[in-house]
Scaffold this motif. Sequence first.
Motif, short mmCIF file in Angstrom:
data_model
loop_
_atom_site.label_atom_id
_atom_site.label_comp_id
_atom_site.label_asym_id
_atom_site.label_seq_id
_atom_site.Cartn_x
_atom_site.Cartn_y
_atom_site.Cartn_z
N THR A 1 0.84 -1.20 0.00
CA THR A 1 0.00 0.00 0.00
C THR A 1 0.87 1.25 0.00
O THR A 1 0.59 2.22 -0.72
CB THR A 1 -0.93 0.01 1.23
N ARG A 2 1.93 1.23 0.81
CA ARG A 2 2.83 2.38 0.87
C ARG A 2 3.54 2.60 -0.46
O ARG A 2 3.74 3.73 -0.90
CB ARG A 2 3.86 2.21 1.99
N LEU A 3 3.91 1.51 -1.12
CA LEU A 3 4.57 1.60 -2.42
C LEU A 3 3.64 2.22 -3.46
O LEU A 3 4.05 3.09 -4.23
CB LEU A 3 5.02 0.21 -2.88
N VAL A 4 2.39 1.79 -3.45
CA VAL A 4 1.40 2.35 -4.38
C VAL A 4 1.22 3.84 -4.12
O VAL A 4 1.17 4.65 -5.05
CB VAL A 4 0.05 1.61 -4.26
N GLU A 5 1.15 4.22 -2.84
CA GLU A 5 0.96 5.63 -2.50
C GLU A 5 2.16 6.46 -2.91
O GLU A 5 2.01 7.58 -3.43
CB GLU A 5 0.68 5.78 -1.01
N ARG A 6 3.37 5.93 -2.70
CA ARG A 6 4.57 6.67 -3.12
C ARG A 6 4.60 6.83 -4.64
O ARG A 6 4.97 7.90 -5.14
CB ARG A 6 5.84 5.94 -2.64
N SER A 7 4.19 5.79 -5.36
CA SER A 7 4.15 5.87 -6.81
C SER A 7 3.13 6.92 -7.27
O SER A 7 3.40 7.69 -8.19
CB SER A 7 3.79 4.51 -7.42
N ARG A 8 2.00 6.96 -6.58
CA ARG A 8 0.97 7.95 -6.91
C ARG A 8 1.48 9.36 -6.65
O ARG A 8 1.27 10.27 -7.46
CB ARG A 8 -0.29 7.68 -6.09
N GLN A 9 2.15 9.54 -5.52
CA GLN A 9 2.67 10.87 -5.18
C GLN A 9 3.73 11.31 -6.18
O GLN A 9 3.79 12.49 -6.56
CB GLN A 9 3.23 10.86 -3.76
N ALA A 10 4.58 10.37 -6.61
CA ALA A 10 5.61 10.70 -7.59
C ALA A 10 4.98 11.09 -8.92
O ALA A 10 5.42 12.04 -9.57
CB ALA A 10 6.55 9.52 -7.78
N ALA A 11 3.95 10.34 -9.33
CA ALA A 11 3.27 10.65 -10.59
C ALA A 11 2.58 12.01 -10.50
O ALA A 11 2.63 12.82 -11.44
CB ALA A 11 2.24 9.56 -10.92
N ARG A 12 1.97 12.29 -9.36
CA ARG A 12 1.29 13.57 -9.16
C ARG A 12 2.29 14.72 -9.23
O ARG A 12 2.03 15.75 -9.86
CB ARG A 12 0.59 13.55 -7.80
#
Length: 199
Positions: A7-18
């Motif tokens: 879950t944390r990995l997905v959130e970090r990926s989302r934040q990086a994309a944002r």
Amino acid sequence: MTDAPATRLVERSRQAARAEVARTGVALFLTRGFDATTMDDVAAAAGVSRRTLFRYFGSKEEVALGHLGGLGDELAAAVRAQPADVDVWVALVTAFEQTLPGALATDDGAARALAQLVETTASLRAAHAEKHRRWTDALTPAVAERLGDAPDAELAARAVVGTVLACLEAATHAWLCTDDDRDVHALALAALAAVRSTV
């Protein structure tokens, strides 16, 4: 059961994309002008769908200033992390010193260009003022906690927070509109010191 690391990995990926979409959007605003750039333009340049873009940002103003969105909570946490015997003003200034540099553009030219864009665009000025209001709402309880049972603790806390934010505004104005060769962080610290010495 939720896989927390995943879950944390997905959130970090989302934040990086944002963050990458935001950088693309800001670059467009600076090149074409804020009013002349549409959300569709940002989506196309960033290589994302319009739907995806609007999941990340609700407006162009959010694209430009979204990096400031969570700062109120970060600043409040930084205030609360200061030792209990630290003066309220010092705790607040320290929180800004610790938190703001990481949230702002590391490239002085890019930071100045974005600040100038905000200064000259009415909708961005309004959005920036709203960000400051949210910072005040987040910070006031954290500062009031440090005042304990002092008379008018909530009022005093909001006044102190507002004064610090006014110093940041004064520093930004000096940075953009004068020949002072100090960077915005040095100017902010100078403004804060000047106010503290008079009260």
